[in-house]
Write an enzyme that holds these catalytic residues in place. Structure first.
Site, short mmCIF file in Angstrom:
data_model
loop_
_atom_site.label_atom_id
_atom_site.label_comp_id
_atom_site.label_asym_id
_atom_site.label_seq_id
_atom_site.Cartn_x
_atom_site.Cartn_y
_atom_site.Cartn_z
N CYS A 122 -68.82 -49.52 28.60
CA CYS A 122 -67.64 -49.35 29.46
C CYS A 122 -66.50 -48.64 28.74
CB CYS A 122 -67.18 -50.71 30.00
SG CYS A 122 -66.72 -51.90 28.74
N GLU A 151 -63.07 -57.61 33.85
CA GLU A 151 -63.30 -56.57 32.84
C GLU A 151 -64.19 -55.54 33.50
OE1 GLU A 151 -64.45 -54.05 30.66
OE2 GLU A 151 -65.94 -55.45 29.87
#
Length: 479
Positions: A284, A250
């Site tokens: 993010c 991720e």
């Protein structure tokens, strides 16, 4: 201040590192040292891995109902300590207390989701082509897991790894960020108190490169899960390849936010500002490239500035704070470089653009316009409170610009036109797409990117499956 006692968790025991190495932990809102974090030695890491291996023999056989009960007990223990854990999160990371509480609340939902979903790691029977043959597909825990996570979500980044691994029947050694260790340690204490057997969960800290290289070099881990930057993710993937360790990555993003001219400008601006400056932009999936249809660019910019001016920046423990500091002093120079480069590329700073004149790593909420695609901020993830705006003319143009980078994590759009939405569904290259909101993550839905933003999912049934292997058993009888 009652900050969490900083220790390693290895084989069910809380301890200091065997070589007595450590590093200070700072409060980014005050620059004060709040704790001393022990580092794990190679012998400590070896013991952690070996305890994972030994504990896996019994944990994988533990009925899923029993695993779920332990996860639920840990959640209840964390709920009893809710305010303390959330406060410590704010102290070590800086985000406003209301955001810390929200993160902890959602993190508990994630743990509970995984605990319940672990009961449903179903296999299946496949009809045979002949008599006397049974064909069975089963799901089993992959084995000991190693995990490394970033500092920006001290609860969420940790529980996504721990929850999925434990619910699937895996053991795990996790290295949280050395900048936000107290929250992970509080979570670990809750699991120990809840009755988790020794060796099922280990929590270690140290020099990141040294810890990751040692853990990845071992033949014990069968799964690596990482949340962090693209360069580090690529490095870990290379290390994991030597031992054929399966990975979930991720990684970073650079999310376009596309605003079309058929929407309510004020509503879109309000949602956009809340999504952009959440956690001081250190997210993010934060919207980082604002592309606005030229006919409404000026009005949208005015609305953005109006909403951004409402943000109260300060210590996250202060009740009326909307945005806290950056994680550390080093990030101030990064923000300054982005702003300087944007100006040199022809952009206009409409508000902010500078460090705030106060103790702590505070940077002002910043809005810039006419930020072209050649500016650094339109090509590299800023990870901070910078909102760059540029205009576009057509749907085809904005889709091309949204897709032009190697990132592919999140993407956002504001429009009510069904044709445009359908076009975005099929053409936008991102693992996550939100239309008329900035919500791209819930416990029951998959979270993950494509292209250089990584692969694999966390959350939902996909998140549990990441910790499972599929086996096929063919059984012939009556011979």
């Amino acid at each position: 201040m009652n900050y969490e006692k900083l220790e390693l968790l290895i084989n069910g025991t809380w301890r200091s590192g065997s070589e007595n190495k450590s590093e200070p932990v700072y409060n980014p809102a005050t620059n004060e040292i709040i704790g001393d974090l022990p580092h794990a030695s190679k012998n400590d890491l070896k013991e952690a891995l070996e305890s994972n291996k030994e504990a896996f023999k019994s944990w994988k056989k533990e009925p899923s109902l029993n695993r779920q009960k332990i996860i639920e007990n840990a959640c209840r223990i964390l709920e009893d300590k809710f305010d303390r854990v959330a406060t410590n999160l704010t102290i070590e990371m800086g985000k406003p207390l209301v955001e810390a509480k929200m993160e902890l609340s959602v993190g508990l939902d994630v743990l509970r989701w995984y605990g319940e979903e672990g009961k449903r790691a179903y296999g299946r029977l496949v009809p045979s082509r002949m008599n006397g043959l049974s064909q069975t597909v089963i799901k089993e825990p992959i084995g000991p897991v190693i995990a490394f996570v970033a500092w920006n979500f001290p609860v969420m980044n940790v529980v996504r790894k721990i929850g999925g691994a434990l619910a699937a029947g895996c053991t795990i050694t996790i290295k949280p960020s050395e900048e936000t260790p107290g929250t992970a340690i509080a979570i670990g204490r809750a699991f120990v108190e809840a009755g988790l057997p020794p060796g099922v969960l280990n929590i270690v800290f140290g020099v990141p490169s040294e810890v990751s290289e040692y853990l990845c070099s071992s033949s014990i881990p069968r799964k690596l899960s990482f949340t962090g930057s693209v360069p580090v993710g690529k490095h870990l993937q290379k290390l994991a390849a030597e031992n054929m360790i399966r990975c979930t990555m991720e990684l970073g993003g650079h999310s376009p936010l596309m605003v079309f001219d058929d929407i309510d400008i004020k509503k879109a601006a309000k949602i956009s500002v809340a999504g952009k400056f959440r956690n001081a932009g250190q997210v993010c999936v934060s919207p980082t490239r604002f592309l606005v249809q030229d006919s409404i660019k000026d009005k949208f910019t005015e609305a953005i500035i109006e909403e951004t001016n409402k943000i109260k920046v300060g210590n996250g423990l202060e009740e009326d704070t909307n945005m806290g500091p950056l994680i550390a002093e080093r990030r101030i120079d990064v923000m300054n470089e982005f702003v300087k480069d944007a100006i040199e590329s022809g952009a206009n700073v409409e508000m902010g653009g500078n460090r705030m004149n106060r103790v702590g790593s505070f940077f002002s909420p910043t809005v810039m316009t006419d930020v072209k695609d050649n500016a650094k901020i339109m090509n590299e993830e800023p990870f901070g409170p910078l909102l760059p705006i540029d205009s576009f003319k057509s749907v085809d143009e904005v889709i091309d610009r949204a897709n032009r980078l190697d990132f592919g994590l999140a993407s956002y759009a504001f429009t009510n036109d069904p044709k445009i939405i359908d076009n975005l569904r099929s053409e936008i290259q991102a693992g996550l797409l939100a239309v008329n909101s900035t919500v791209v993550s819930t416990p029951e839905t998959p979270f993950g990117g494509i292209k250089h933003s990584g692969y694999g999912s966390e959350g939902g049934i996909e998140g549990l499956d990441a910790f499972l292997v599929t086996r096929f058993i063919s059984e012939t009888y009556n011979i």
